[in-house]
Design a protein around this motif. Structure first.
Motif, PDB file in Angstrom:
ATOM      1  N   SER A  57       0.815  -1.212   0.000  1.00 51.17           N
ATOM      2  CA  SER A  57       0.000   0.000   0.000  1.00 51.17           C
ATOM      3  C   SER A  57       0.849   1.263   0.000  1.00 51.17           C
ATOM      4  N   GLN A  58       2.092   1.125  -0.494  1.00 46.74           N
ATOM      5  CA  GLN A  58       2.909   2.306  -0.745  1.00 46.74           C
ATOM      6  C   GLN A  58       3.076   2.552  -2.243  1.00 46.74           C
ATOM      7  N   LYS A  59       2.580   1.605  -3.047  1.00 45.60           N
ATOM      8  CA  LYS A  59       2.684   1.726  -4.498  1.00 45.60           C
ATOM      9  C   LYS A  59       1.342   1.375  -5.128  1.00 45.60           C
ATOM     10  N   SER A  60       1.032   2.013  -6.242  1.00 44.74           N
ATOM     11  CA  SER A  60      -0.115   1.585  -7.034  1.00 44.74           C
ATOM     12  C   SER A  60       0.206   0.248  -7.676  1.00 44.74           C
ATOM     13  N   ARG A  61      -0.817  -0.430  -8.146  1.00 42.36           N
ATOM     14  CA  ARG A  61      -0.562  -1.706  -8.817  1.00 42.36           C
ATOM     15  C   ARG A  61       0.345  -1.523 -10.030  1.00 42.36           C
ATOM     16  N   GLY A  62       0.113  -0.461 -10.776  1.00 42.18           N
ATOM     17  CA  GLY A  62       0.931  -0.215 -11.954  1.00 42.18           C
ATOM     18  C   GLY A  62       2.395  -0.041 -11.607  1.00 42.18           C
ATOM     19  N   GLU A  63       2.672   0.744 -10.562  1.00 46.53           N
ATOM     20  CA  GLU A  63       4.050   0.969 -10.135  1.00 46.53           C
ATOM     21  C   GLU A  63       4.680  -0.325  -9.629  1.00 46.53           C
ATOM     22  N   LEU A  64       3.910  -1.111  -8.873  1.00 48.63           N
ATOM     23  CA  LEU A  64       4.421  -2.373  -8.349  1.00 48.63           C
ATOM     24  C   LEU A  64       4.771  -3.332  -9.481  1.00 48.63           C
ATOM     25  N   VAL A  65       3.896  -3.432 -10.460  1.00 49.71           N
ATOM     26  CA  VAL A  65       4.135  -4.339 -11.580  1.00 49.71           C
ATOM     27  C   VAL A  65       5.356  -3.901 -12.383  1.00 49.71           C
ATOM     28  N   ARG A  66       5.510  -2.609 -12.591  1.00 52.23           N
ATOM     29  CA  ARG A  66       6.691  -2.124 -13.315  1.00 52.23           C
ATOM     30  C   ARG A  66       7.975  -2.478 -12.574  1.00 52.23           C
ATOM     31  N   LEU A  67       7.940  -2.348 -11.245  1.00 50.94           N
ATOM     32  CA  LEU A  67       9.103  -2.721 -10.442  1.00 50.94           C
ATOM     33  C   LEU A  67       9.409  -4.203 -10.582  1.00 50.94           C
ATOM     34  N   LEU A  68       8.388  -5.032 -10.447  1.00 57.42           N
ATOM     35  CA  LEU A  68       8.601  -6.477 -10.512  1.00 57.42           C
ATOM     36  C   LEU A  68       9.097  -6.907 -11.891  1.00 57.42           C
ATOM     37  N   ARG A  69       8.616  -6.263 -12.917  1.00 59.25           N
ATOM     38  CA  ARG A  69       9.113  -6.585 -14.260  1.00 59.25           C
ATOM     39  C   ARG A  69      10.595  -6.226 -14.388  1.00 59.25           C
ATOM     40  N   ARG A  70      10.989  -5.091 -13.810  1.00 60.53           N
ATOM     41  CA  ARG A  70      12.406  -4.713 -13.860  1.00 60.53           C
ATOM     42  C   ARG A  70      13.268  -5.749 -13.124  1.00 60.53           C
ATOM     43  N   LEU A  71      12.681  -6.377 -12.108  1.00 58.65           N
ATOM     44  CA  LEU A  71      13.414  -7.394 -11.350  1.00 58.65           C
ATOM     45  C   LEU A  71      13.412  -8.760 -12.040  1.00 58.65           C
ATOM     46  N   GLY A  72      12.672  -8.849 -13.148  1.00 57.81           N
ATOM     47  CA  GLY A  72      12.710 -10.075 -13.932  1.00 57.81           C
ATOM     48  C   GLY A  72      11.464 -10.932 -13.885  1.00 57.81           C
TER      49      GLY A  72
END
Length: 222
Positions: A57-72
């Protein structure tokens, strides 16, 4: 192979937690937990349905998904069940106008919500915004309401970052419950409704699911 097949007998889908299961957040966005990227890829190659459940709950779903994609990770936004969208649905259904005690990162999830003349409080992991001033403002609003409503996006005690353990929203939720003499409505884990919404999105029932402890076997080969 036999052990793997036995464990998955009758299972058609997997619910995966994110924080502390797939990755540890922290400086630079965080780091994947060893083997988790491979485990998710392996599940995606199987016949199982996969959905990700998070109390983030510190990130929107979009921001979270972008982060996870960057992590692979192979993940899309429509595969994520998160508390903020669920809370927005509740607010709309009940005609509630929230005072938001939340992190700026998740605020865009509430852009379509009327926050004028608040008649409830919604709180999340606000991080540094859990100041005395902001907590007291939420407390005062709740005490002024005839029927105070406090909605919390989760009730975790703490979570792990790469720098160490961090206080979570549950500690602050309990403070407002105690001060106001009320009980918060929890949206997110471990609320049964939260998991039911994830199951509905997958079109499955609880007995057909396996939850994130499956990742104990992240890197083992069948």
């Amino acid at each position: 192979m036999a052990a793997w097949a036995k464990r998955l007998a009758g299972v058609r889908g997997v619910l995966l937690d994110i924080s502390g299961v797939l990755y540890d957040s922290g400086e630079g966005g965080g780091t994947p937990i060893d083997g988790s990227v491979e485990a998710v890829a392996r599940l995606k190659r199987s016949q199982l349905k996969v959905r990700f459940c998070t109390n983030e709950s510190q990130k929107s779903r979009g921001e979270l998904v972008r982060l996870l994609r960057r992590l692979g990770f192979d993940i899309s936004e429509d595969e994520v069940t998160a508390p903020a969208p669920a809370a927005c649905q509740i607010l709309k259904e009940r005609g509630l106008r929230p005072h938001l005690l939340i992190h700026d990162g998740v605020r865009p999830e509430f852009d379509q919500i009327d926050t004028s003349n608040p008649n409830c409080v919604v709180m999340a992991d606000a991080g540094d915004d859990f100041s005395y001033r902001n907590m007291n403002q939420a407390f005062q609003l709740l005490m002024e309401l005839e029927r105070p409503v406090l909605i919390s996006l989760g009730k975790g005690r703490y979570y792990k970052e790469t720098s160490g353990l961090m206080l979570d929203v549950g500690a602050y939720m309990k403070a407002l419950e105690y001060a106001c003499g009320i009980e918060a409505e929890v949206v997110g884990k471990p609320s049964p409704e939260f998991f039911r919404s994830a199951l509905q999105a997958m079109g499955l029932e609880a007995h057909q699911e396996l939850c994130s402890p499956l990742l104990e076997d992240r890197v083992q080969k069948p």
